[in-house]
Design a protein around this motif. Structure first.
Motif, PDB file in Angstrom:
ATOM      1  N   GLU A   1      -7.451  -1.815  -4.766  1.00 56.60           N
ATOM      2  CA  GLU A   1      -7.305  -2.874  -3.765  1.00 56.60           C
ATOM      3  C   GLU A   1      -7.206  -4.252  -4.408  1.00 56.60           C
ATOM      4  O   GLU A   1      -6.376  -5.080  -4.012  1.00 56.60           O
TER       5      GLU A   1
ATOM      6  N   GLU B   1       1.167   4.155  -2.889  1.00 54.02           N
ATOM      7  CA  GLU B   1       0.839   5.563  -2.633  1.00 54.02           C
ATOM      8  C   GLU B   1       2.030   6.470  -2.918  1.00 54.02           C
ATOM      9  O   GLU B   1       1.892   7.515  -3.572  1.00 54.02           O
TER      10      GLU B   1
ATOM     11  N   ILE C   1      -4.440  -6.860   3.209  1.00 56.02           N
ATOM     12  CA  ILE C   1      -4.692  -5.660   2.397  1.00 56.02           C
ATOM     13  C   ILE C   1      -6.134  -5.194   2.604  1.00 56.02           C
ATOM     14  O   ILE C   1      -6.402  -4.004   2.770  1.00 56.02           O
TER      15      ILE C   1
ATOM     16  N   LYS D   1       0.830  -1.210   0.000  1.00 57.02           N
ATOM     17  CA  LYS D   1       0.000   0.000   0.000  1.00 57.02           C
ATOM     18  C   LYS D   1       0.868   1.264   0.000  1.00 57.02           C
ATOM     19  O   LYS D   1       0.571   2.236  -0.706  1.00 57.02           O
TER      20      LYS D   1
END
Length: 289
Positions: free
Chosen positions: A126, A118, A144, A114
């Protein structure tokens, strides 16, 4: 593009865990209900000047800081796929018990996926992250997604459930470590006499019925782990005698959790476990959804 990202990698417990069969590929088909709890590792990802270098550091000597670390493998996968040439350092501050049945390594892996997504604006949703995560570990897709879910297959076939009723959760890790490979190697799915009713558990969660849910908690892996480590039974007994609605082992163990509807009882059990010196990690926490 951010030069530093901090994430919480949440651990999980198994409210129910059944081992259905051993598959031809050596893995086992499972039927479980997974639940995120508010015990987490800190994952801090920082850009460095060393182009292409992925460095992992942890606050626990027993953990690999090298290429065998799942957080490293997660970063390497995305770096290679997307041609990322920057350098990063991944700092892991551990709270989730290591080798404790709470998917700590998978949680760190999920948070790293994640964070890289980002930091480098990879725009993976997802589902895309989960498809990559399962290549690194069966629990990574669940970590996740998080929350409450039925998990089948090797743990990667996930059906989300609503949040369970609120309660107080004690998590107790005794001072022993259990090899997941040992437990899977010794469990005999055809000989299991008692199994959790996962569908009934899911109904209790949907109905927000904490008492029905608590009665149904069950983990077949206790058949293998508890005889090897009697301290697990000692912890469970203290929890149940102290007012827990129920107490079972999480995953392949040895971490034990208990559900409480009364904070005073939970605090008294925390004192009792501490006085009896049965744990090396002890948390009074809650479900996270």
């Amino acid at each position: 593009m951010s030069d530093k990202i901090e994430l919480k990698a949440y651990g999980k417990i198994n409210l129910g865990l059944d081992v259905i069969r051993k598959r031809p590929d050596g893995y086992h088909d499972l039927d479980m209900i997974m639940q995120t709890v508010n015990v987490y590792d800190d994952i801090i990802i920082t850009k460095t000047e060393k182009n292409g270098e992925i460095k992992v550091t942890t606050d626990k000597e027993v953990l690999s800081n090298e290429k065998g670390n799942l957080a490293y493998m997660a970063a390497r996968m995305l770096f290679d796929e997307f041609g990322i040439n920057d350098g990063i350092e991944i700092r892991i501050n551990k709270r989730i018990p290591i080798a404790g049945g709470m998917a700590g390594g998978s949680a760190d892996c999920a948070a790293t996926l994640k964070g890289i997504n980002e930091m480098f604006k990879l725009n993976l949703d997802e589902k895309a992250l989960m498809e990559r995560g399962v290549k690194l570990g069966a629990d990574v897709p669940y970590c996740i997604m998080g929350g409450t879910a039925i998990a089948r297959g090797i743990g990667e076939i996930l059906t989300p459930l609503p949040a369970p009723p609120k309660c107080h959760v004690i998590i107790a890790k005794p001072p022993v470590s259990v090899s997941t490979a040992y437990v899977y190697g010794h469990i005999k799915p055809d000989s299991i006499e008692k199994r959790p009713d996962i569908e009934k558990m899911a109904d209790a969660i949907r109905n927000k019925d904490l008492y029905a849910l608590s009665k149904l908690l069950y983990n077949v892996m206790e058949d293998v782990t508890v005889p090897e480590y009697p301290v697990i039974s000692q912890i469970k007994d203290i929890m149940i005698n102290g007012g827990a609605l129920n107490s079972i082992m999480s995953g392949s163990g040895p971490t034990v959790f208990g559900l409480f509807d009364n904070i005073e009882k939970a605090e008294k059990v925390m004192e009792n476990l501490t006085q009896n010196n049965l744990t090396e990690q002890l948390y009074l926490t809650e479900f996270i959804n």
